[in-house]
Design a protein around this motif. Structure first.
Motif, PDB file in Angstrom:
ATOM      1  N   SER A  34      37.942  49.447  74.494  1.00  0.00           N
ATOM      2  CA  SER A  34      36.765  48.664  74.090  1.00  0.00           C
ATOM      3  C   SER A  34      35.606  48.804  75.057  1.00  0.00           C
ATOM      4  N   GLN A  35      35.896  49.081  76.345  1.00  0.00           N
ATOM      5  CA  GLN A  35      34.843  49.208  77.359  1.00  0.00           C
ATOM      6  C   GLN A  35      33.926  47.979  77.348  1.00  0.00           C
ATOM      7  N   GLU A  36      34.557  46.817  77.171  1.00  0.00           N
ATOM      8  CA  GLU A  36      33.853  45.529  77.154  1.00  0.00           C
ATOM      9  C   GLU A  36      32.874  45.405  75.988  1.00  0.00           C
ATOM     10  N   ARG A  37      33.000  46.287  75.011  1.00  0.00           N
ATOM     11  CA  ARG A  37      32.211  46.187  73.785  1.00  0.00           C
ATOM     12  C   ARG A  37      33.194  46.132  72.622  1.00  0.00           C
ATOM     13  N   PRO A  38      33.219  45.027  71.896  1.00  0.00           N
ATOM     14  CA  PRO A  38      34.203  44.910  70.802  1.00  0.00           C
ATOM     15  C   PRO A  38      33.960  45.947  69.719  1.00  0.00           C
ATOM     16  N   PHE A  39      35.035  46.373  69.079  1.00  0.00           N
ATOM     17  CA  PHE A  39      34.929  47.271  67.936  1.00  0.00           C
ATOM     18  C   PHE A  39      34.410  46.464  66.747  1.00  0.00           C
ATOM     19  N   ARG A  40      33.252  46.809  66.238  1.00  0.00           N
ATOM     20  CA  ARG A  40      32.636  46.042  65.156  1.00  0.00           C
ATOM     21  C   ARG A  40      33.447  46.103  63.876  1.00  0.00           C
ATOM     22  N   SER A  41      34.083  47.231  63.627  1.00  0.00           N
ATOM     23  CA  SER A  41      34.839  47.392  62.384  1.00  0.00           C
ATOM     24  C   SER A  41      36.232  46.778  62.455  1.00  0.00           C
ATOM     25  N   LEU A  42      36.660  46.359  63.638  1.00  0.00           N
ATOM     26  CA  LEU A  42      38.024  45.871  63.798  1.00  0.00           C
ATOM     27  C   LEU A  42      38.243  44.559  63.059  1.00  0.00           C
ATOM     28  N   GLU A  43      37.246  43.675  63.074  1.00  0.00           N
ATOM     29  CA  GLU A  43      37.408  42.400  62.386  1.00  0.00           C
ATOM     30  C   GLU A  43      37.578  42.600  60.876  1.00  0.00           C
ATOM     31  N   LEU A  44      36.761  43.490  60.300  1.00  0.00           N
ATOM     32  CA  LEU A  44      36.896  43.783  58.873  1.00  0.00           C
ATOM     33  C   LEU A  44      38.271  44.370  58.580  1.00  0.00           C
ATOM     34  N   PHE A  45      38.730  45.239  59.446  1.00  0.00           N
ATOM     35  CA  PHE A  45      40.040  45.844  59.244  1.00  0.00           C
ATOM     36  C   PHE A  45      41.133  44.767  59.270  1.00  0.00           C
ATOM     37  N   LEU A  46      41.058  43.850  60.229  1.00  0.00           N
ATOM     38  CA  LEU A  46      42.075  42.809  60.323  1.00  0.00           C
ATOM     39  C   LEU A  46      42.010  41.848  59.143  1.00  0.00           C
ATOM     40  N   GLU A  47      40.806  41.605  58.637  1.00  0.00           N
ATOM     41  CA  GLU A  47      40.688  40.780  57.431  1.00  0.00           C
ATOM     42  C   GLU A  47      41.367  41.465  56.249  1.00  0.00           C
ATOM     43  N   SER A  48      41.219  42.777  56.167  1.00  0.00           N
ATOM     44  CA  SER A  48      41.865  43.504  55.071  1.00  0.00           C
ATOM     45  C   SER A  48      43.382  43.494  55.214  1.00  0.00           C
ATOM     46  N   VAL A  49      43.875  43.457  56.460  1.00  0.00           N
ATOM     47  CA  VAL A  49      45.322  43.403  56.698  1.00  0.00           C
ATOM     48  C   VAL A  49      45.925  42.168  56.040  1.00  0.00           C
ATOM     49  N   ALA A  50      45.174  41.055  56.052  1.00  0.00           N
ATOM     50  CA  ALA A  50      45.684  39.807  55.494  1.00  0.00           C
ATOM     51  C   ALA A  50      45.932  39.891  54.000  1.00  0.00           C
ATOM     52  N   THR A  51      45.333  40.884  53.326  1.00  0.00           N
ATOM     53  CA  THR A  51      45.492  41.023  51.878  1.00  0.00           C
ATOM     54  C   THR A  51      46.679  41.905  51.506  1.00  0.00           C
ATOM     55  N   VAL A  52      47.331  42.496  52.496  1.00  0.00           N
ATOM     56  CA  VAL A  52      48.391  43.472  52.227  1.00  0.00           C
ATOM     57  C   VAL A  52      49.756  42.822  52.376  1.00  0.00           C
ATOM     58  N   PRO A  53      50.609  42.880  51.350  1.00  0.00           N
ATOM     59  CA  PRO A  53      51.954  42.302  51.455  1.00  0.00           C
ATOM     60  C   PRO A  53      52.849  43.167  52.333  1.00  0.00           C
ATOM     61  N   PRO A  54      53.942  42.604  52.860  1.00  0.00           N
ATOM     62  CA  PRO A  54      54.880  43.395  53.655  1.00  0.00           C
ATOM     63  C   PRO A  54      55.406  44.580  52.853  1.00  0.00           C
ATOM     64  N   GLY A  55      55.660  45.671  53.553  1.00  0.00           N
ATOM     65  CA  GLY A  55      56.193  46.856  52.904  1.00  0.00           C
ATOM     66  C   GLY A  55      57.661  46.691  52.566  1.00  0.00           C
ATOM     67  N   ARG A  56      58.202  47.683  51.875  1.00  0.00           N
ATOM     68  CA  ARG A  56      59.607  47.635  51.493  1.00  0.00           C
ATOM     69  C   ARG A  56      60.496  47.556  52.722  1.00  0.00           C
ATOM     70  N   GLY A  57      61.464  46.643  52.654  1.00  0.00           N
ATOM     71  CA  GLY A  57      62.380  46.489  53.777  1.00  0.00           C
ATOM     72  C   GLY A  57      61.859  45.552  54.842  1.00  0.00           C
ATOM     73  N   GLY A  58      60.620  45.054  54.670  1.00  0.00           N
ATOM     74  CA  GLY A  58      60.060  44.172  55.670  1.00  0.00           C
ATOM     75  C   GLY A  58      60.181  42.729  55.262  1.00  0.00           C
ATOM     76  N   GLY A  59      59.693  41.870  56.098  1.00  0.00           N
ATOM     77  CA  GLY A  59      59.659  40.451  55.816  1.00  0.00           C
ATOM     78  C   GLY A  59      58.306  39.926  56.199  1.00  0.00           C
ATOM     79  N   GLU A  60      58.108  38.649  55.996  1.00  0.00           N
ATOM     80  CA  GLU A  60      56.841  38.061  56.383  1.00  0.00           C
ATOM     81  C   GLU A  60      56.694  38.155  57.896  1.00  0.00           C
ATOM     82  N   ASP A  61      55.445  38.289  58.333  1.00  0.00           N
ATOM     83  CA  ASP A  61      55.186  38.272  59.764  1.00  0.00           C
ATOM     84  C   ASP A  61      55.488  36.886  60.305  1.00  0.00           C
TER      85      ASP A  61
END
Length: 275
Positions: free
Chosen positions: A231-258
């Motif tokens: 990060s070099q003390e500068r946050p990744f601007r796209s990281l928040e959007l990416f993490l928000e999109s992660v919340a929409t994805v269900p666990p994969g096969r063989g997985g469980g809830e986080d």
């Protein structure tokens, strides 16, 4: 001033004036460059609206060493990857990959970095469904991290060097650069064996067919590592959007809830606290 012609990837595009754009390009022969596309926003622009993020083409621009901004003379489209814009997960993942290259790239050519980004974008673009797109994005991000020399150690403790067992819970120490056994790191959030095995596959660039078992855990691990190492003390601007999109994805096969209570933001914060 020389006229340069090279294969190029559009990492970022934004208006410069009412009629022009500034592009951040990663080029095969001249590394990371910024160019101005004059007239690109005009209705009858010769660029035809192709100068958008994730586009690949042959760029011609006037290159003057020592300058930060060069003038684009032409851009011949090779591939647009417009499909990435139709998927939140795919768009967010591809944006994060682009930002990693913008953050780490230099004006020196790095053909392997160019080709790795091309391959990662293509795999994300071809992914069917959000679970597969997320897995492809994670594998692509870790492939870039590994290529750049920042690969986290996932097989042995970063403190004592002992090889950890496949079924052994560990901690993830992002600042130290990998996993730590619970004897060396008695406090902190535990990384379960399934998630560690999955991380090792992603580090090899493998994309799990059914998606990752614990999406939010993997998103948290990537966030913790990027923030600690790149990060070099500068946050990744796209990281928040990416993490928000992660919340929409269900666990994969063989997985469980986080883990209980992990939402996209909470899981990311927990990941940052793994160190």
């Amino acid at each position: 001033m020389a006229l340069a012609t090279t294969r190029a990837l559009v990492l970022q595009s934004f208006p410069y004036s009412e009629t022009s754009k500034v592009l951040r390009l990663y080029t095969l022969e001249h590394g990371l460059r910024s160019v101005m596309a004059k007239g690109a926003l005009r209705p009858k622009s010769r660029y035809g609206g192709v100068l958008e993020p994730f586009t690949e083409g042959t760029a011609t621009f006037y290159l003057k060493e020592g300058r930060d901004l060069h003038t684009l003379s032409g851009f011949d489209l090779v591939r647009s990857r417009q499909g990435l814009g139709r998927s939140l997960v795919g768009f967010a993942g591809a944006s994060l990959l682009a930002e990693i290259v913008m953050r780490t790239g230099t004006e020196e050519p790095h053909p392997a970095l160019y080709e790795t980004l091309v391959q990662a974008w293509d795999v994300v673009a071809a992914a069917e469904g959000p679970a597969r797109a997320l897995a492809a994005s994670l594998a692509g991000a870790w492939s870039l991290v590994v290529l750049l020399g920042f690969e986290p150690q996932a097989g042995a403790c970063v403190v004592c060097g002992r090889e950890v067992e496949d079924d052994e819970p560990v901690r993830f120490d992002a600042h130290a650069g990998g996993v730590a056994c619970t004897l060396c790191r008695p406090a902190g959030r535990v990384l379960d064996p399934v998630s560690r095995a999955e991380l090792r596959r992603l580090l090899l660039g493998e994309v799990p067919e059914g998606g990752v078992a614990r999406p939010r855990t993997q998103g948290a691990l990537l966030r913790a590592f990027l923030e600690a190492q790149l990060s070099q003390e500068r946050p990744f601007r796209s990281l928040e959007l990416f993490l928000e999109s992660v919340a929409t994805v269900p666990p994969g096969r063989g997985g469980g809830e986080d883990g209980a209570g992990d939402d996209a933001r909470g899981g990311a914060d927990a990941g940052a606290g793994l160190a």
